[in-house]
Motif scaffolding. Structure first.
Motif, PDB file in Angstrom:
ATOM      1  N   GLN A  73      10.844   6.942  60.312  1.00  0.00           N
ATOM      2  CA  GLN A  73      11.517   6.963  61.617  1.00  0.00           C
ATOM      3  C   GLN A  73      11.836   8.390  62.049  1.00  0.00           C
ATOM      4  O   GLN A  73      11.883   9.288  61.218  1.00  0.00           O
ATOM      5  CB  GLN A  73      12.806   6.155  61.649  1.00  0.00           C
ATOM      6  CG  GLN A  73      13.401   5.749  60.420  1.00  0.00           C
ATOM      7  CD  GLN A  73      14.707   4.968  60.576  1.00  0.00           C
ATOM      8  OE1 GLN A  73      15.337   4.845  61.608  1.00  0.00           O
ATOM      9  NE2 GLN A  73      15.130   4.443  59.469  1.00  0.00           N
ATOM     10  N   GLN A  74      12.037   8.536  63.353  1.00  0.00           N
ATOM     11  CA  GLN A  74      12.429   9.841  63.865  1.00  0.00           C
ATOM     12  C   GLN A  74      13.800  10.199  63.324  1.00  0.00           C
ATOM     13  O   GLN A  74      14.665   9.333  63.179  1.00  0.00           O
ATOM     14  CB  GLN A  74      12.490   9.831  65.390  1.00  0.00           C
ATOM     15  CG  GLN A  74      11.154   9.729  66.050  1.00  0.00           C
ATOM     16  CD  GLN A  74      11.247   9.897  67.563  1.00  0.00           C
ATOM     17  OE1 GLN A  74      12.316  10.096  68.130  1.00  0.00           O
ATOM     18  NE2 GLN A  74      10.119   9.814  68.218  1.00  0.00           N
ATOM     19  N   THR A  75      13.978  11.469  63.029  1.00  0.00           N
ATOM     20  CA  THR A  75      15.300  11.919  62.609  1.00  0.00           C
ATOM     21  C   THR A  75      16.207  11.981  63.829  1.00  0.00           C
ATOM     22  O   THR A  75      15.752  12.082  64.963  1.00  0.00           O
ATOM     23  CB  THR A  75      15.225  13.296  61.927  1.00  0.00           C
ATOM     24  OG1 THR A  75      14.656  14.235  62.833  1.00  0.00           O
ATOM     25  CG2 THR A  75      14.407  13.231  60.657  1.00  0.00           C
ATOM     26  N   ASN A  77      18.076   9.500  64.658  1.00  0.00           N
ATOM     27  CA  ASN A  77      18.353   8.115  65.042  1.00  0.00           C
ATOM     28  C   ASN A  77      18.732   7.246  63.855  1.00  0.00           C
ATOM     29  O   ASN A  77      18.864   6.043  64.001  1.00  0.00           O
ATOM     30  CB  ASN A  77      17.126   7.506  65.731  1.00  0.00           C
ATOM     31  CG  ASN A  77      16.804   8.220  67.021  1.00  0.00           C
ATOM     32  OD1 ASN A  77      17.687   8.617  67.759  1.00  0.00           O
ATOM     33  ND2 ASN A  77      15.525   8.410  67.284  1.00  0.00           N
ATOM     34  N   ASN A  96      19.474  14.277  59.254  1.00  0.00           N
ATOM     35  CA  ASN A  96      19.417  13.415  60.431  1.00  0.00           C
ATOM     36  C   ASN A  96      19.443  14.237  61.718  1.00  0.00           C
ATOM     37  O   ASN A  96      19.758  13.724  62.774  1.00  0.00           O
ATOM     38  CB  ASN A  96      20.565  12.401  60.401  1.00  0.00           C
ATOM     39  CG  ASN A  96      20.300  11.221  61.315  1.00  0.00           C
ATOM     40  OD1 ASN A  96      19.161  10.845  61.561  1.00  0.00           O
ATOM     41  ND2 ASN A  96      21.359  10.645  61.844  1.00  0.00           N
ATOM     42  N   LEU A  98      17.888  15.992  64.962  1.00  0.00           N
ATOM     43  CA  LEU A  98      16.739  15.702  65.826  1.00  0.00           C
ATOM     44  C   LEU A  98      15.596  16.669  65.542  1.00  0.00           C
ATOM     45  O   LEU A  98      15.827  17.847  65.259  1.00  0.00           O
ATOM     46  CB  LEU A  98      17.133  15.826  67.298  1.00  0.00           C
ATOM     47  CG  LEU A  98      17.987  14.713  67.884  1.00  0.00           C
ATOM     48  CD1 LEU A  98      18.486  15.114  69.267  1.00  0.00           C
ATOM     49  CD2 LEU A  98      17.212  13.419  67.949  1.00  0.00           C
TER      50      LEU A  98
END
Length: 144
Positions: A73-75, A77, A96, A98
């Motif tokens: 997953q995208q960091t 989020n 975490n 962005l």
């Protein structure tokens, strides 16, 4: 039950496509960046520190890439309680912030890209731009 599974692997050519696209996006935005690309095992495949980017962003870009590759997953989020646990369990190797985006091909996580030195939103936009170019190459039938 099968004793093996198919695996897609990120190559140096795929890494080069990602780095070039990220640099182009960063230059268009006017924000020099540190850009890291890792494979599915969090092994560093490629790295660029653009002139004028922050030295300490070397670590954050790499950790963003590793986190995206590990979690898929995208960091930025990841649920706060889970992000804290990940950071603690990995001695701070996961983050975490962005700017980390997983590389997913045919449902397989093959790595991650992490960008750092701008605002979180700039970092994420540049990482997403690079992944879009990479995905376009995949869709056109080019191997990565």
């Amino acid at each position: 039950m099968s004793l093996t599974r198919p695996a897609l692997k990120l190559t140096h050519k795929g890494t080069s496509v990602l780095l070039a696209a990220a640099v182009e996006a960063a230059e268009a935005m006017g924000v020099p960046q540190c850009i890291a690309v890792v494979d599915e095992g969090c092994n560093l495949m490629g790295f660029i520190r653009m002139d004028g980017s922050r030295v300490l962003s070397i670590e954050s870009a790499t950790r963003k890439a590793m986190t995206a590759a590990t979690t898929g997953q995208q960091t930025g989020n990841i649920a706060p309680d889970k992000a804290l646990l990940l950071a603690e369990a990995t001695s701070g190797r996961m983050t975490n912030l962005l700017g980390g985006v997983p590389l997913i091909v045919n449902g397989h996580i093959i790595g991650g890209i992490g960008v750092g030195s701008g605002t979180g939103e700039q970092d994420l936009a540049i990482a997403n731009a690079a992944v879009s170019v990479f995905q376009k190459h995949i869709e056109e039938g080019q191997t990565a």
